[in-house]
Design a protein around this motif. Structure first.
Motif, PDB file in Angstrom:
ATOM      1  N   LEU A 100       0.832  -1.208   0.000  1.00  0.00           N
ATOM      2  CA  LEU A 100       0.000   0.000   0.000  1.00  0.00           C
ATOM      3  C   LEU A 100       0.864   1.255   0.000  1.00  0.00           C
ATOM      4  CD1 LEU A 100      -2.682  -1.126   2.607  1.00  0.00           C
ATOM      5  CD2 LEU A 100      -3.077  -0.763   0.159  1.00  0.00           C
ATOM      6  N   ALA A 101       1.958   1.217   0.762  1.00  0.00           N
ATOM      7  CA  ALA A 101       2.851   2.378   0.837  1.00  0.00           C
ATOM      8  C   ALA A 101       3.501   2.679  -0.507  1.00  0.00           C
ATOM      9  CB  ALA A 101       3.913   2.147   1.904  1.00  0.00           C
ATOM     10  N   ARG A 102       3.723   1.654  -1.314  1.00  0.00           N
ATOM     11  CA  ARG A 102       4.279   1.859  -2.655  1.00  0.00           C
ATOM     12  C   ARG A 102       3.260   2.481  -3.602  1.00  0.00           C
ATOM     13  NH1 ARG A 102       8.697  -1.494  -4.318  1.00  0.00           N
ATOM     14  NH2 ARG A 102      10.334  -1.118  -2.775  1.00  0.00           N
ATOM     15  N   LEU A 103       1.986   2.305  -3.291  1.00  0.00           N
ATOM     16  CA  LEU A 103       0.932   2.676  -4.229  1.00  0.00           C
ATOM     17  C   LEU A 103       0.171   3.934  -3.853  1.00  0.00           C
ATOM     18  CD1 LEU A 103      -0.556  -0.901  -4.718  1.00  0.00           C
ATOM     19  CD2 LEU A 103       0.973   0.304  -6.283  1.00  0.00           C
ATOM     20  N   ALA A 104       0.299   4.379  -2.604  1.00  0.00           N
ATOM     21  CA  ALA A 104      -0.501   5.499  -2.102  1.00  0.00           C
ATOM     22  C   ALA A 104       0.408   6.583  -1.537  1.00  0.00           C
ATOM     23  CB  ALA A 104      -1.476   5.014  -1.035  1.00  0.00           C
ATOM     24  N   ARG A 105      -0.187   7.714  -1.218  1.00  0.00           N
ATOM     25  CA  ARG A 105       0.578   8.836  -0.657  1.00  0.00           C
ATOM     26  C   ARG A 105       0.956   8.583   0.800  1.00  0.00           C
ATOM     27  NH1 ARG A 105      -1.391  12.964   2.272  1.00  0.00           N
ATOM     28  NH2 ARG A 105      -3.523  12.499   1.618  1.00  0.00           N
ATOM     29  N   HIS A 106       0.012   8.059   1.587  1.00  0.00           N
ATOM     30  CA  HIS A 106       0.263   7.828   3.009  1.00  0.00           C
ATOM     31  C   HIS A 106      -0.602   6.668   3.489  1.00  0.00           C
ATOM     32  CE1 HIS A 106       1.678   8.754   6.993  1.00  0.00           C
ATOM     33  NE2 HIS A 106       0.433   8.757   7.454  1.00  0.00           N
ATOM     34  N   VAL A 107      -0.071   5.887   4.425  1.00  0.00           N
ATOM     35  CA  VAL A 107      -0.785   4.725   4.954  1.00  0.00           C
ATOM     36  C   VAL A 107      -0.810   4.786   6.471  1.00  0.00           C
ATOM     37  CG1 VAL A 107      -0.883   2.200   5.105  1.00  0.00           C
ATOM     38  CG2 VAL A 107      -0.097   3.299   2.991  1.00  0.00           C
ATOM     39  N   VAL A 108      -1.998   4.605   7.035  1.00  0.00           N
ATOM     40  CA  VAL A 108      -2.186   4.418   8.469  1.00  0.00           C
ATOM     41  C   VAL A 108      -2.705   3.002   8.647  1.00  0.00           C
ATOM     42  CG1 VAL A 108      -3.410   5.157  10.550  1.00  0.00           C
ATOM     43  CG2 VAL A 108      -2.741   6.850   8.814  1.00  0.00           C
ATOM     44  N   SER A 109      -2.027   2.216   9.470  1.00  0.00           N
ATOM     45  CA  SER A 109      -2.415   0.823   9.668  1.00  0.00           C
ATOM     46  C   SER A 109      -2.650   0.567  11.149  1.00  0.00           C
ATOM     47  CB  SER A 109      -1.327  -0.123   9.135  1.00  0.00           C
ATOM     48  OG  SER A 109      -1.743  -1.470   9.230  1.00  0.00           O
ATOM     49  N   ILE A 110      -3.786  -0.054  11.472  1.00  0.00           N
ATOM     50  CA  ILE A 110      -4.147  -0.321  12.864  1.00  0.00           C
ATOM     51  C   ILE A 110      -4.042  -1.816  13.143  1.00  0.00           C
ATOM     52  CG2 ILE A 110      -5.913  -0.079  14.650  1.00  0.00           C
ATOM     53  CD1 ILE A 110      -7.114   2.186  13.063  1.00  0.00           C
ATOM     54  N   GLU A 111      -3.362  -2.148  14.219  1.00  0.00           N
ATOM     55  CA  GLU A 111      -3.185  -3.534  14.643  1.00  0.00           C
ATOM     56  C   GLU A 111      -3.525  -3.646  16.126  1.00  0.00           C
ATOM     57  OE1 GLU A 111      -2.795  -7.180  15.310  1.00  0.00           O
ATOM     58  OE2 GLU A 111      -2.377  -6.621  13.218  1.00  0.00           O
ATOM     59  N   ARG A 112      -4.295  -4.652  16.503  1.00  0.00           N
ATOM     60  CA  ARG A 112      -4.757  -4.771  17.891  1.00  0.00           C
ATOM     61  C   ARG A 112      -3.799  -5.543  18.790  1.00  0.00           C
ATOM     62  NH1 ARG A 112      -8.113  -9.277  19.475  1.00  0.00           N
ATOM     63  NH2 ARG A 112      -7.945 -10.994  18.003  1.00  0.00           N
ATOM     64  N   ARG A 113      -2.809  -6.233  18.225  1.00  0.00           N
ATOM     65  CA  ARG A 113      -1.882  -7.021  19.029  1.00  0.00           C
ATOM     66  C   ARG A 113      -0.549  -6.282  19.176  1.00  0.00           C
ATOM     67  NH1 ARG A 113      -3.024 -12.380  19.995  1.00  0.00           N
ATOM     68  NH2 ARG A 113      -5.023 -13.100  19.148  1.00  0.00           N
ATOM     69  N   PRO A 114      -0.162  -5.949  20.404  1.00  0.00           N
ATOM     70  CA  PRO A 114       1.062  -5.154  20.604  1.00  0.00           C
ATOM     71  C   PRO A 114       2.310  -5.787  20.009  1.00  0.00           C
ATOM     72  CG  PRO A 114      -0.218  -5.249  22.634  1.00  0.00           C
ATOM     73  CD  PRO A 114      -0.863  -6.211  21.683  1.00  0.00           C
ATOM     74  N   GLU A 115       2.442  -7.118  20.115  1.00  0.00           N
ATOM     75  CA  GLU A 115       3.653  -7.766  19.611  1.00  0.00           C
ATOM     76  C   GLU A 115       3.746  -7.663  18.092  1.00  0.00           C
ATOM     77  OE1 GLU A 115       0.517 -11.070  19.843  1.00  0.00           O
ATOM     78  OE2 GLU A 115       1.041  -9.228  20.916  1.00  0.00           O
ATOM     79  N   LEU A 116       2.605  -7.646  17.419  1.00  0.00           N
ATOM     80  CA  LEU A 116       2.619  -7.484  15.970  1.00  0.00           C
ATOM     81  C   LEU A 116       2.916  -6.043  15.570  1.00  0.00           C
ATOM     82  CD1 LEU A 116      -0.339  -9.750  14.782  1.00  0.00           C
ATOM     83  CD2 LEU A 116       2.088 -10.309  14.990  1.00  0.00           C
ATOM     84  N   VAL A 117       2.457  -5.095  16.367  1.00  0.00           N
ATOM     85  CA  VAL A 117       2.784  -3.686  16.114  1.00  0.00           C
ATOM     86  C   VAL A 117       4.299  -3.484  16.151  1.00  0.00           C
ATOM     87  CG1 VAL A 117       2.639  -1.342  17.039  1.00  0.00           C
ATOM     88  CG2 VAL A 117       0.587  -2.759  16.920  1.00  0.00           C
ATOM     89  N   VAL A 118       4.940  -4.036  17.173  1.00  0.00           N
ATOM     90  CA  VAL A 118       6.392  -3.914  17.314  1.00  0.00           C
ATOM     91  C   VAL A 118       7.102  -4.523  16.111  1.00  0.00           C
ATOM     92  CG1 VAL A 118       8.387  -4.650  18.675  1.00  0.00           C
ATOM     93  CG2 VAL A 118       6.328  -3.816  19.833  1.00  0.00           C
ATOM     94  N   GLU A 119       6.693  -5.732  15.730  1.00  0.00           N
ATOM     95  CA  GLU A 119       7.340  -6.407  14.603  1.00  0.00           C
ATOM     96  C   GLU A 119       7.099  -5.661  13.294  1.00  0.00           C
ATOM     97  OE1 GLU A 119       9.377  -8.965  13.942  1.00  0.00           O
ATOM     98  OE2 GLU A 119       9.748  -9.087  16.091  1.00  0.00           O
ATOM     99  N   ALA A 120       5.872  -5.234  13.070  1.00  0.00           N
ATOM    100  CA  ALA A 120       5.566  -4.539  11.817  1.00  0.00           C
ATOM    101  C   ALA A 120       6.359  -3.241  11.692  1.00  0.00           C
ATOM    102  CB  ALA A 120       4.068  -4.264  11.725  1.00  0.00           C
ATOM    103  N   ARG A 121       6.411  -2.474  12.761  1.00  0.00           N
ATOM    104  CA  ARG A 121       7.176  -1.225  12.717  1.00  0.00           C
ATOM    105  C   ARG A 121       8.638  -1.493  12.404  1.00  0.00           C
ATOM    106  NH1 ARG A 121       4.662   1.574  18.188  1.00  0.00           N
ATOM    107  NH2 ARG A 121       2.797   2.492  17.224  1.00  0.00           N
TER     108      ARG A 121
END
Length: 222
Positions: A100-121
């Motif tokens: 999505l980041a390659r295709l759009a101007r800006h992306v906001v992504s919401i994740e409910r699991r803290p451990e996945l937020v850390v890994e994704a970032r």
């Protein structure tokens, strides 16, 4: 002149490009993103051998990634041109987020699991996608402080679209969501009209995990 050879990731990514094409995806920008964004960087190390197969990959906490060809169909349905502000519900490890980041101007992504937020970032930053906002929270509430959005993609299933996501979508914006009970869905494409959300078409039949939150399913007890 020495011939330019594709990188390992690009060569491996061709398998995913073929899967996307076979599913019916024709968007050249999206296919190039699939080719060049290394899926192996967005799966657990133990699953690296499956990264370039068109299969879901297990994530910690009983979660699972979306099948790459299904990701391609859902992202293609948004019709991104490069100018959009996009909201993604369900980050996982961030491969779809990176596309999505390659295709759009800006992306906001919401994740409910803290451990996945850390890994994704961590994984997104390592691949140069540090400007993507990965937010810990209830995806069914959206991110109203960053609204309105031109496109919303929901990566979990519920029988209807959560009202806050509709409210945060710009008039004329597109929304893709698996509609169903979880495990047997129709992925639907909607457009935001002045009078409300209008269904445009069914993208594909698929199976997704349930969408949990204040405007989704109640959280399962441990």
């Amino acid at each position: 002149m020495e011939e330019m050879r594709p990188s390992f990731h690009e060569a491996s990514g061709e398998h995913l490009v073929l899967a996307a094409r076979t599913a019916g995806v024709t968007d050249a920008r999206l296919l190039q993103a699939i080719r060049t964004v290394p899926r192996a960087a967005f799966v657990p190390a133990a699953e690296a051998g499956s990264a370039y197969r068109d299969v879901p990959v297990p994530l910690p906490g009983g979660q699972v990634t979306t099948q790459p060809s299904l990701v391609a169909l859902m992202v293609a349905a948004l019709g991104l041109t490069g100018s959009e502000q996009v909201l993604e519900i369900g980050t996982g490890y961030g491969w779809q987020t990176a596309l999505l980041a390659r295709l759009a101007r800006h992306v906001v992504s919401i994740e409910r699991r803290p451990e996945l937020v850390v890994e994704a970032r961590r994984r997104l930053a390592a691949q140069g996608f540090g400007t993507v906002e990965v937010v810990l929270g209830d995806g069914t509430l959206g991110a109203p402080d960053r609204a309105p959005y031109d496109a919303v993609v929901v990566c979990a299933a519920f029988p209807q679209v959560p009202d806050p996501l509709v409210a945060q979508l710009r008039i004329g914006g597109r929304l893709v969501q698996p509609v169903g009970p979880g495990g047997r869905e129709q992925v639907e494409l909607y457009t935001c009209l002045p009078e409300g959300l209008g269904r445009r078409r069914t993208v594909v039949a698929a199976r997704f995990v349930r969408l949990y939150g204040a405007h989704g399913y109640a959280e399962e007890s441990a």
